[in-house]
Design a protein around this motif. Structure first.
Motif, PDB file in Angstrom:
ATOM      1  N   TRP A   1       0.945  -1.579   0.065  1.00  0.00           N
ATOM      2  CA  TRP A   1       0.362  -0.348   0.055  1.00  0.00           C
ATOM      3  C   TRP A   1       0.839   1.226  -0.361  1.00  0.00           C
ATOM      4  O   TRP A   1      -0.012   2.293  -0.408  1.00  0.00           O
ATOM      5  CB  TRP A   1      -0.643  -0.131   0.991  1.00  0.00           C
ATOM      6  N   LEU A   2       2.196   1.623   0.343  1.00  0.00           N
ATOM      7  CA  LEU A   2       2.817   2.691   0.295  1.00  0.00           C
ATOM      8  C   LEU A   2       2.956   2.224  -1.480  1.00  0.00           C
ATOM      9  O   LEU A   2       3.446   3.316  -1.544  1.00  0.00           O
ATOM     10  CB  LEU A   2       3.960   1.735   0.412  1.00  0.00           C
ATOM     11  N   ARG A   3       3.648   1.089  -2.451  1.00  0.00           N
ATOM     12  CA  ARG A   3       3.989   1.144  -3.526  1.00  0.00           C
ATOM     13  C   ARG A   3       3.044   2.293  -4.281  1.00  0.00           C
ATOM     14  O   ARG A   3       3.958   3.523  -5.241  1.00  0.00           O
ATOM     15  CB  ARG A   3       4.083   0.470  -3.917  1.00  0.00           C
ATOM     16  N   PRO A   4       2.189   2.748  -4.399  1.00  0.00           N
ATOM     17  CA  PRO A   4       1.708   3.444  -4.969  1.00  0.00           C
ATOM     18  C   PRO A   4       1.377   4.828  -4.853  1.00  0.00           C
ATOM     19  O   PRO A   4       1.590   6.214  -5.592  1.00  0.00           O
ATOM     20  CB  PRO A   4       0.083   3.199  -5.101  1.00  0.00           C
ATOM     21  N   HIS A   5       2.454   5.333  -3.533  1.00  0.00           N
ATOM     22  CA  HIS A   5       2.470   6.959  -3.661  1.00  0.00           C
ATOM     23  C   HIS A   5       4.247   6.728  -3.848  1.00  0.00           C
ATOM     24  O   HIS A   5       4.261   8.279  -3.518  1.00  0.00           O
ATOM     25  CB  HIS A   5       2.531   6.689  -2.355  1.00  0.00           C
ATOM     26  N   THR A   6       5.039   6.255  -3.915  1.00  0.00           N
ATOM     27  CA  THR A   6       6.333   6.496  -4.638  1.00  0.00           C
ATOM     28  C   THR A   6       6.058   6.861  -5.529  1.00  0.00           C
ATOM     29  O   THR A   6       6.808   7.460  -6.069  1.00  0.00           O
ATOM     30  CB  THR A   6       6.815   4.813  -4.992  1.00  0.00           C
ATOM     31  N   ALA A   7       5.418   7.075  -6.353  1.00  0.00           N
ATOM     32  CA  ALA A   7       5.024   8.107  -7.237  1.00  0.00           C
ATOM     33  C   ALA A   7       3.931   9.495  -7.584  1.00  0.00           C
ATOM     34  O   ALA A   7       3.524   9.785  -7.965  1.00  0.00           O
ATOM     35  CB  ALA A   7       4.508   7.830  -9.287  1.00  0.00           C
ATOM     36  N   SER A   8       3.660  10.322  -6.327  1.00  0.00           N
ATOM     37  CA  SER A   8       2.826  11.023  -5.344  1.00  0.00           C
ATOM     38  C   SER A   8       3.582  12.773  -5.690  1.00  0.00           C
ATOM     39  O   SER A   8       4.503  12.031  -6.327  1.00  0.00           O
ATOM     40  CB  SER A   8       2.882  10.827  -3.536  1.00  0.00           C
ATOM     41  N   ARG A   9       2.262  12.810  -6.383  1.00  0.00           N
ATOM     42  CA  ARG A   9       2.758  14.329  -6.796  1.00  0.00           C
ATOM     43  C   ARG A   9       3.427  15.172  -5.414  1.00  0.00           C
ATOM     44  O   ARG A   9       3.946  16.439  -5.731  1.00  0.00           O
ATOM     45  CB  ARG A   9       1.319  14.967  -7.154  1.00  0.00           C
ATOM     46  N   ASP A  10       3.245  14.576  -4.465  1.00  0.00           N
ATOM     47  CA  ASP A  10       3.652  15.159  -2.976  1.00  0.00           C
ATOM     48  C   ASP A  10       4.969  14.969  -2.607  1.00  0.00           C
ATOM     49  O   ASP A  10       5.306  13.680  -2.530  1.00  0.00           O
ATOM     50  CB  ASP A  10       2.964  14.984  -1.490  1.00  0.00           C
ATOM     51  N   PRO A  11       5.948  15.554  -3.214  1.00  0.00           N
ATOM     52  CA  PRO A  11       7.476  15.580  -3.336  1.00  0.00           C
ATOM     53  C   PRO A  11       7.656  14.603  -1.551  1.00  0.00           C
ATOM     54  O   PRO A  11       8.276  13.665  -1.545  1.00  0.00           O
ATOM     55  CB  PRO A  11       8.155  16.534  -3.317  1.00  0.00           C
ATOM     56  N   ALA A  12       6.709  15.192  -0.477  1.00  0.00           N
ATOM     57  CA  ALA A  12       7.627  14.755   0.948  1.00  0.00           C
ATOM     58  C   ALA A  12       7.073  13.073   0.811  1.00  0.00           C
ATOM     59  O   ALA A  12       7.601  12.569   1.096  1.00  0.00           O
ATOM     60  CB  ALA A  12       7.062  15.722   1.978  1.00  0.00           C
ATOM     61  N   LEU A  13       6.089  12.846   0.440  1.00  0.00           N
ATOM     62  CA  LEU A  13       5.672  11.526   0.257  1.00  0.00           C
ATOM     63  C   LEU A  13       5.591  10.630  -0.753  1.00  0.00           C
ATOM     64  O   LEU A  13       6.348   9.748  -0.050  1.00  0.00           O
ATOM     65  CB  LEU A  13       4.074  12.109  -0.125  1.00  0.00           C
ATOM     66  N   ARG A  14       6.359  10.930  -1.915  1.00  0.00           N
ATOM     67  CA  ARG A  14       7.098  10.356  -2.697  1.00  0.00           C
ATOM     68  C   ARG A  14       8.731  10.010  -2.640  1.00  0.00           C
ATOM     69  O   ARG A  14       8.380   8.709  -1.998  1.00  0.00           O
ATOM     70  CB  ARG A  14       6.931  11.591  -3.800  1.00  0.00           C
ATOM     71  N   ARG A  15       9.528  11.116  -1.901  1.00  0.00           N
ATOM     72  CA  ARG A  15      10.428  10.764  -1.517  1.00  0.00           C
ATOM     73  C   ARG A  15      10.174   9.701   0.322  1.00  0.00           C
ATOM     74  O   ARG A  15      11.386   8.407   0.037  1.00  0.00           O
ATOM     75  CB  ARG A  15      11.286  11.761  -0.594  1.00  0.00           C
TER      76      ARG A  15
END
Length: 290
Positions: free
Chosen positions: A50-64
């Motif tokens: 459930w974390l992997r989809p957020h590795t491409a998030s538009r939010d830089p902090a969440l993505r990083r």
């Protein structure tokens, strides 16, 4: 916590709970971030799904931060796989397989088959240049011209202690590395061409040896494939105040080669004060030295 327990924990999380954790994961407050990170890590590898989809998030902090946690779990899995490989095999094993397993402990997402295909293509091109019937010296001169003049491989003298010099994928990416990993590349290419090339672990340096019934030639791969004879190697030992020992001039096994690569890495990480990486590689040294 075992894997089953970690899976059970993540199954108990509702969608709203996961969303809340993800929102807090991107919080600007370092203390909140560290608390949430620790909480997510406690769920184990199952949290990756459930974390992997957020590795491409538009939010830089969440993505990083999502990428950092996912990478941590992937490295742990690769670490366990490499250690299992080391403990399973004896002195001789598939050197190339072990090499790629080591590379994945640092770069778990690499396309190993892609790198194998790249090396296959180098061997095919090189085979066409070598032809048949050439004597050993002419063959090695042609091989060296292709690798060092045409492809541009070279020893990394500018940044000798860069950890990337010890991972074969990065050696291929950057076409540079340290002596032992350039020799590793040379040996693996030689095997594709059925050439009698082995690694020779001199103290403080690493070279290759081509040995057939009619020739014995040493190759300083770090120095653009400079051709040497046994007397040159003996001279190197004497200059360095090393004793003349048979084991210095003998081919190293697959296990000894990986052990030396990991020993180099361990010293590099200690020098860079990357304690977590040094501790991880120390585990490899224990497994390989058994």
């Amino acid at each position: 916590m075992n894997a089953a327990g970690a899976i059970a924990l993540t199954e108990e999380l509702s969608e709203s709970q996961r969303a809340a954790l993800l929102k807090l994961l991107a919080d600007e407050d370092p203390e909140i971030y560290q608390t949430v990170r620790k909480k997510i890590l406690s769920y184990g590898p199952a949290a990756v799904d459930w974390l992997r989809p957020h590795t491409a998030s538009r939010d830089p902090a969440l993505r990083r931060r999502s990428n950092e946690i996912v990478l941590r779990f992937e490295r742990q899995a690769a670490d366990d796989k490499f250690l299992g490989f080391c403990l399973k095999h004896g002195e001789q094993f598939d050197l190339e397989e072990g090499t790629w397993l080591l590379a994945q402990t640092q770069y778990p997402d690499i396309n190993v088959e892609g790198y194998r295909a790249l090396m296959d293509s180098f061997a095919t091109d090189l085979g066409e240049r070598l032809g048949g019937g050439a004597d050993a010296e002419k063959l090695l001169i042609a091989m060296n011209h292709y690798l060092f003049s045409e492809l541009g491989f070279a020893g990394n003298e500018e940044n000798y202690y860069d950890p990337d010099n010890s991972y074969l994928n990065r050696v291929l990416d950057r076409r540079t590395g340290n002596p032992i990993n350039l020799c590793l590349f040379y040996i693996l290419l030689g095997r594709r061409l059925r050439l009698p090339i082995a690694g020779i672990g001199l103290p403080g340096h690493f070279v290759c040896r081509y040995q057939s019934s009619s020739a014995e030639i040493y190759i300083d791969v770090f120095n653009h494939g400079k051709l040497l004879d046994k007397a040159d190697c003996v001279h190197y030992l004497l200059q360095g105040n090393y004793s003349i020992r048979d084991d210095y001039m003998a081919p190293v096994s697959a296990r000894r080669m990986l052990l030396r690569i990991c020993g180099n890495l361990h010293q590099i990480y200690l020098h860079l004060e990357e304690q977590e990486a040094a501790t991880r590689v120390q585990r490899y040294l224990v497994a390989l030295a058994r």
